[in-house]
Write an enzyme that holds these catalytic residues in place. Structure first.
Site, PDB file in Angstrom:
ATOM      1  N   CYS A 114     -13.217  70.090 -51.401  1.00 31.29           N
ATOM      2  CA  CYS A 114     -11.908  69.756 -51.972  1.00 31.29           C
ATOM      3  C   CYS A 114     -12.000  69.265 -53.421  1.00 31.29           C
ATOM      4  CB  CYS A 114     -11.202  68.717 -51.115  1.00 31.29           C
ATOM      5  SG  CYS A 114     -11.048  69.227 -49.405  1.00 31.29           S
ATOM      6  N   HIS A 251      -5.722  65.328 -55.034  1.00 31.45           N
ATOM      7  CA  HIS A 251      -5.994  66.325 -53.990  1.00 31.45           C
ATOM      8  C   HIS A 251      -5.039  66.072 -52.827  1.00 31.45           C
ATOM      9  CE1 HIS A 251      -7.674  68.755 -50.964  1.00 31.45           C
ATOM     10  NE2 HIS A 251      -8.193  67.745 -50.280  1.00 31.45           N
ATOM     11  N   ASN A 281      -3.458  70.999 -46.476  1.00 31.01           N
ATOM     12  CA  ASN A 281      -4.648  70.766 -47.303  1.00 31.01           C
ATOM     13  C   ASN A 281      -5.293  72.117 -47.610  1.00 31.01           C
ATOM     14  OD1 ASN A 281      -7.173  70.161 -48.324  1.00 31.01           O
ATOM     15  ND2 ASN A 281      -7.599  68.531 -46.854  1.00 31.01           N
TER      16      ASN A 281
HETATM   17  N1  ACO Z   1      -1.521  65.853 -32.396  1.00 32.05           N
HETATM   18  C1  ACO Z   1      -1.421  64.853 -31.510  1.00 32.05           C
HETATM   19  N2  ACO Z   1      -2.393  63.971 -31.308  1.00 32.05           N
HETATM   20  C2  ACO Z   1      -3.514  64.100 -32.048  1.00 32.05           C
HETATM   21  C3  ACO Z   1      -3.680  65.138 -32.974  1.00 32.05           C
HETATM   22  C4  ACO Z   1      -2.625  66.044 -33.128  1.00 32.05           C
HETATM   23  N3  ACO Z   1      -2.689  67.064 -33.991  1.00 32.05           N
HETATM   24  N4  ACO Z   1      -4.879  65.029 -33.549  1.00 32.05           N
HETATM   25  C5  ACO Z   1      -5.463  63.948 -33.015  1.00 32.05           C
HETATM   26  N5  ACO Z   1      -4.653  63.409 -32.100  1.00 32.05           N
HETATM   27  C6  ACO Z   1      -4.908  62.253 -31.273  1.00 32.05           C
HETATM   28  C7  ACO Z   1      -6.382  61.996 -31.079  1.00 32.05           C
HETATM   29  O1  ACO Z   1      -6.903  62.763 -30.002  1.00 32.05           O
HETATM   30  C8  ACO Z   1      -6.406  60.527 -30.780  1.00 32.05           C
HETATM   31  O2  ACO Z   1      -6.042  60.347 -29.443  1.00 32.05           O
HETATM   32  P1  ACO Z   1      -6.754  59.233 -28.529  1.00 32.05           P
HETATM   33  O3  ACO Z   1      -6.454  57.932 -29.195  1.00 32.05           O
HETATM   34  O4  ACO Z   1      -6.107  59.411 -27.206  1.00 32.05           O
HETATM   35  O5  ACO Z   1      -8.207  59.585 -28.563  1.00 32.05           O
HETATM   36  C9  ACO Z   1      -5.280  60.022 -31.643  1.00 32.05           C
HETATM   37  O6  ACO Z   1      -4.421  61.117 -31.931  1.00 32.05           O
HETATM   38  C10 ACO Z   1      -5.758  59.446 -32.976  1.00 32.05           C
HETATM   39  O7  ACO Z   1      -4.673  58.845 -33.511  1.00 32.05           O
HETATM   40  P2  ACO Z   1      -4.796  57.938 -34.743  1.00 32.05           P
HETATM   41  O8  ACO Z   1      -5.988  57.040 -34.623  1.00 32.05           O
HETATM   42  O9  ACO Z   1      -3.487  57.285 -34.935  1.00 32.05           O
HETATM   43  O10 ACO Z   1      -5.046  58.998 -35.852  1.00 32.05           O
HETATM   44  P3  ACO Z   1      -5.193  58.676 -37.371  1.00 32.05           P
HETATM   45  O11 ACO Z   1      -4.122  57.754 -37.816  1.00 32.05           O
HETATM   46  O12 ACO Z   1      -6.602  58.338 -37.676  1.00 32.05           O
HETATM   47  O13 ACO Z   1      -4.862  60.069 -38.014  1.00 32.05           O
HETATM   48  C11 ACO Z   1      -5.898  61.872 -39.163  1.00 32.05           C
HETATM   49  C12 ACO Z   1      -5.746  61.149 -37.835  1.00 32.05           C
HETATM   50  C13 ACO Z   1      -4.548  62.436 -39.583  1.00 32.05           C
HETATM   51  C14 ACO Z   1      -6.874  63.014 -38.975  1.00 32.05           C
HETATM   52  C15 ACO Z   1      -6.409  60.873 -40.222  1.00 32.05           C
HETATM   53  O14 ACO Z   1      -7.564  60.220 -39.764  1.00 32.05           O
HETATM   54  C16 ACO Z   1      -6.697  61.542 -41.536  1.00 32.05           C
HETATM   55  O15 ACO Z   1      -5.832  62.052 -42.184  1.00 32.05           O
HETATM   56  N6  ACO Z   1      -7.933  61.498 -41.992  1.00 32.05           N
HETATM   57  C17 ACO Z   1      -8.296  62.158 -43.228  1.00 32.05           C
HETATM   58  C18 ACO Z   1      -8.783  63.483 -42.864  1.00 32.05           C
HETATM   59  C19 ACO Z   1      -8.488  64.521 -43.875  1.00 32.05           C
HETATM   60  O16 ACO Z   1      -7.553  64.475 -44.623  1.00 32.05           O
HETATM   61  N7  ACO Z   1      -9.325  65.529 -43.848  1.00 32.05           N
HETATM   62  C20 ACO Z   1      -9.125  66.635 -44.678  1.00 32.05           C
HETATM   63  C21 ACO Z   1     -10.364  67.083 -45.319  1.00 32.05           C
HETATM   64  S1  ACO Z   1     -11.014  65.843 -46.354  1.00 32.05           S
HETATM   65  C22 ACO Z   1     -10.121  65.782 -47.709  1.00 32.05           C
HETATM   66  O17 ACO Z   1      -9.456  66.714 -48.025  1.00 32.05           O
HETATM   67  C23 ACO Z   1     -10.172  64.558 -48.468  1.00 32.05           C
END
Ligand code: ACO
Length: 324
Positions: A114, A251, A281
């Protein structure tokens, strides 16, 4: 004589197919509400029968037209991508062939996830300032839909496909922070974070491209700090104060990451550019896509100061300050 790289042309391209959150909720156990509140994403574009070279080529052609230049005027092309058409040659070489760039013009891809566009900007700007090339095209393009596991709700809701490109041209300048063009760049990596965001395969390990896997919480935590610090370093190196910023183009990974970075930089919300809502993204494409869309919408004006900041797999990160 002081040489700077001026940004003289912008282009972008998005594949036609749009995948909404509701579409995704028919594919994996998720909901529009979950995706919107956790990421800010409403929809993303998906390339069906187009490859990275095709979508990047369209963005590059638009950027050249926007600059009033032709293929024969280009001295360098760098493409940032993690989703090349072929393992070799580079996708930049394919674009060079398809758009009819002169034989002898250097063309290569860089892999910095990214942060790829900020890496490409840094390389091209340095080559221009050294006098090695006069006119460079830098592009970021991704078909991330090809390396996403569409059964994994943790990752498949986040990504989209697209391409963006910028034309840079050498210009004699005063060497002051009142110049137009690229005022500063900075790039970094920390290989210690390798496992937090990666594909689970690759050519020399599994003979496949693999699918994206990530530790979302770790990525989130590092992203907020790296994006903010890279922006602050780039500002310091450019001799530009936060109050002078017209636009922050971070980004586009997640609205909550972007909001936190905006707050850390004490910027009013209206100065922070958001495209993640309709692009998802798009990795290396996200910054040039956002630049070109906002140029086309006439939101950005000549003389505006724009701060770019990116972070991605590696981890890699970096920033830049440019004046249009
Ligand atoms: N729909 C529904 N539930 C989901 C989904 C989904 N698509 N994805 C995950 N979950 C569930 C998980 O299984 C987990 O369930 P559990 O608690 O029963 O195990 C739960 O949701 C996790 O929820 P949160 O802890 O509230 O999730 P969080 O607030 O951490 O959000 C996310 C997750 C959106 C992935 C966040 O961590 C994030 O944005 N991280 C950055 C990742 C990113 O942007 N990566 C891109 C590449 S890197 C870059 O570009 C910089």
């Amino acid at each position: 004589m002081f040489i700077r790289s001026e940004l003289i042309g912008f282009g972008h391209y998005l594949p036609k197919k749009i995948l909404t959150n509701d579409d995704l909720s028919n594919m994996v156990e998720t909901s529009d509400e979950w995706i919107r509140t956790r990421t800010g994403i409403c929809c993303r574009h998906i390339a069906e029968d187009e490859t990275t070279s095709v979508i990047a080529g369209k963005a590059v052609a638009m950027a050249l037209e926007n600059a009033g230049l032709q293929a024969k005027d280009v001295d360098l092309i760098i493409l940032a991508t993690v989703t090349p058409d072929n393992t070799t040659p580079s996708t930049a070489a394919k674009i060079s062939r398809d758009l009819g760039f002169r034989a002898g013009v250097p063309a290569f891809d860089i892999s910095a996830a990214c942060s790829g566009f900020v890496y490409a900007l840094t390389l091209a700007d340095n080559m221009i300032r050294l006098g090695q090339v006069k006119t460079a095209v830098i592009a970021g393009a991704e078909c991330l839909s090809k390396i996403v596991d569409w059964t994994d709700r943790n990752t498949c809701v986040l990504f989209g496909d697209g391409a963006g490109a910028v034309v840079l041209r050498a210009k004699e300048s005063a060497g002051l922070n009142t110049d137009t063009g690229v005022l500063s760049t900075c790039i970094y990596a920390d290989g210690g974070q390798f496992d937090n965001l990666k594909t689970n395969g690759g050519v020399s390990s599994t003979q496949t491209a693999g699918f994206v896997e990530m530790n979302g919480k770790e990525v989130f935590k590092h992203a907020v700090v790296s994006l903010s610090e890279a922006a602050e370093t780039a500002l310091k190196n450019a001799g530009i104060a936060k109050e002078q910023i017209d636009w922050l183009v971070p980004h586009q990974a997640n609205i909550r990451i972007i909001d936190s970075v905006g707050e850390r930089l004490e910027l009013p919300k209206e100065k922070v550019v958001i495209t993640v809502d309709h692009h998802g993204n798009t990795s290396a494409a996200s910054i040039p896509l956002a630049l070109s869309e906002n140029i086309q919408a006439k939101r950005f004006k000549k003389g505006d100061i724009i701060v770019l900041t990116a972070m991605g797999a590696g981890f890699t990160w970096g920033g830049a300050v440019v004046r249009l």
